[in-house]
Design a protein around this motif. Structure first.
Motif, PDB file in Angstrom:
ATOM      1  N   LEU A 273      37.338 -29.467  37.925  1.00 12.10           N
ATOM      2  CA  LEU A 273      36.558 -30.538  38.570  1.00 12.10           C
ATOM      3  C   LEU A 273      35.763 -31.400  37.584  1.00 12.10           C
ATOM      4  O   LEU A 273      35.277 -32.461  37.954  1.00 12.10           O
TER       5      LEU A 273
ATOM      6  N   ILE B 115      38.885 -24.966  45.932  1.00 12.99           N
ATOM      7  CA  ILE B 115      38.511 -26.389  45.816  1.00 12.99           C
ATOM      8  C   ILE B 115      39.024 -27.113  47.056  1.00 12.99           C
ATOM      9  O   ILE B 115      40.234 -27.054  47.351  1.00 12.99           O
TER      10      ILE B 115
ATOM     11  N   GLU C  10      36.439 -32.229  47.341  1.00  6.38           N
ATOM     12  CA  GLU C  10      35.907 -31.954  45.991  1.00  6.38           C
ATOM     13  C   GLU C  10      36.884 -32.448  44.922  1.00  6.38           C
ATOM     14  O   GLU C  10      36.485 -33.043  43.910  1.00  6.38           O
TER      15      GLU C  10
END
Ligand code: COA
Length: 405
Positions: free
Chosen positions: A108, A50, A54
């Motif tokens: 996320l 990640i 992000e």
């Protein structure tokens, strides 16, 4: 009775004699500890990563959603609005550019912000076991040690997936290793403390060859809704083989010249998750049941303590800082590492002298310094010296002087 450098001092006492005052020292001798080496290391890197961008996009989506849902309370001043995070801040404050994780999607998702790692049936290998087996395979192959040559497994990590049976016993079984296994936790210093436990076991003869593994699923204890720390951690597993030099056959071997451990109690890094949480329902799910820290205080207090420990240790071993080729430091914060190496070397370290892996991996707790050692030693020649050093919650500091044979 006591260890220093490479020797053990023994005093035998005739305990059969009654009365303490009549105990007689019947023998005093100095036995030399056998040479003990690191003969292999391994690294398991999860497939997903990640970027700061992000992570920040997900965090900021959560902030927007929270502020919208609580607009009335924020308007009346009942609740403070949440502030957005920034990728620039993260890189500037920590040096972290991305992190490697076991599950990206769950982290996320702004409605979840927790890795999605489904429970497995008891008959299947656990996630931590799977990571450890992969890292161990590389370490065992580097060391040229089949499972039959290893007789102890130490799992040293900040978090264990379950209370028992020990992760080490499962990993031992998965690899087909006889002997014994146990888990230990000294937070970010677990690996260096694990190396010393392995060294002690080999020195005292309770094991001949030890596999020490560090499966760190740090995203499991990270509060992704906390702006101050949501960017800090990543997941990984490292493995180290520790054995007598006399039995080592690996092409590359690193003599453990000395190892030094220190703990100093502090509340500045805590995680109050534990089996007694259920005994007070009011605390369940509160932020202190995940990783919390006072980052500034940690920075200020830990850096000098680490630099002092390494410097004193080198002096005791008669090693000048100029003789050091490498500092494989714990990977929490780039500025911390620059400050520590400056204090130890008396000048700024080059990127080769104090390698950085946290830019790509973030803080992987105890595995960080081992990743640095695993990835940055190809240029070492016989006689070259480096220090593997970790520091973190406790506080805890572990430093291991290594010399290529
Ligand atoms: N995005 C944007 N701004 C942020 C932010 C984020 N995600 N998080 C904090 N800020 C802001 C703060 O609100 C503060 O603003 P202010 O000056 O207006 O009050 C400012 O940035 C500085 O915050 P601070 O928390 O003091 O940052 P820092 O420079 O100390 O860096 C750490 C934070 C965590 C990176 C740093 O302290 C650190 O790495 N410490 C050591 C940690 C460590 O080694 N821990 C061991 C764990 S095993």
């Amino acid at each position: 009775v006591s260890h220093s450098g490479n020797s053990c001092h023994w005093i035998s006492v005739d305990s059969a004699l009654p009365g303490l005052e009549r105990h007689t020292i019947i023998d005093t001798e100095t036995r030399h500890m056998p040479d003990i080496v690191i003969s292999g290391t391994g690294l398991y890197t999860p497939a997903e990563s990640i970027s700061n961008e992000e992570l920040v996009a997900s965090f900021n989506a959560y902030v927007e959603q929270y502020n919208a849902e609580n607009a009335a309370a924020i308007e009346t001043g009942e609740l403070p609005p949440l502030q957005p995070s920034s990728a620039e801040f993260i890189e500037k404050a920590s040096g972290i550019k991305s992190r490697v994780v076991m599950n990206k999607e769950g982290i996320l998702d702004p409605r979840r912000m927790v890795p999605r790692l489904p429970e497995r049936p008891n008959e299947d290998q656990s996630v931590m076991c799977e990571m450890a087996v992969a890292a161990a395979a590389e370490a065992m192959s580097q060391a040229g040690k089949p499972a039959t040559d290893i007789d102890a497994v130490i799992v040293a990590a900040s978090n264990m997936q379950r209370a028992y049976p020990a992760m080490a016993v499962e990993i031992q079984d998965a690899l087909g290793i006889k002997g014994y296994g146990f888990d230990m936790n000294v937070a970010c210093s677990s690996a260096t403390f694990g190396i010393q436990q392995a060294r002690d076991a080999v020195a005292m003869g309770s094991a001949n060859c030890v596999l020490m593994v560090n499966p760190e699923i740090c995203t499991g204890h990270l509060n992704f809704r906390d702006r101050d720390s949501h960017f800090i951690f990543g997941d990984v597993c490292t493995a180290v083989i520790i054995e007598r030099a006399a039995t080592a056959t690996a092409e590359e071997q690193y003599l453990i010249v000395d190892s030094k451990l220190q703990t100093i109690y502090s509340n500045n890094i805590r995680n109050n998750f534990g089996f007694l949480n259920r005994a007070d329902e009011s605390g369940i799910g509160k932020p202190d049941k995940l990783f919390v820290q006072e980052g500034r205080k940690v920075f200020k207090e830990v850096c000098p303590a680490v630099a002092n420990q390494i410097s004193a240790q080198l002096e005791l071993q008669g090693i000048a800082p100029s003789q050091l080729k490498r500092l494989w430091l714990h990977q929490a914060n780039l500025s911390m590492n620059q400050l520590i190496s400056r204090r130890v070397l008396g000048r700024d370290a080059t990127a080769e002298e104090a390698p950085t892996i946290l830019d790509e991996y973030a803080n992987t707790s105890s595995a960080g310094s081992v990743i640095a050692f695993h990835k940055h030693r190809d240029d070492f020649r016989s006689g070259d010296i480096g220090v593997l050093c970790s520091f973190g919650a406790g506080y805890s500091i572990g430093s291991v002087i290594l010399k290529k044979r």
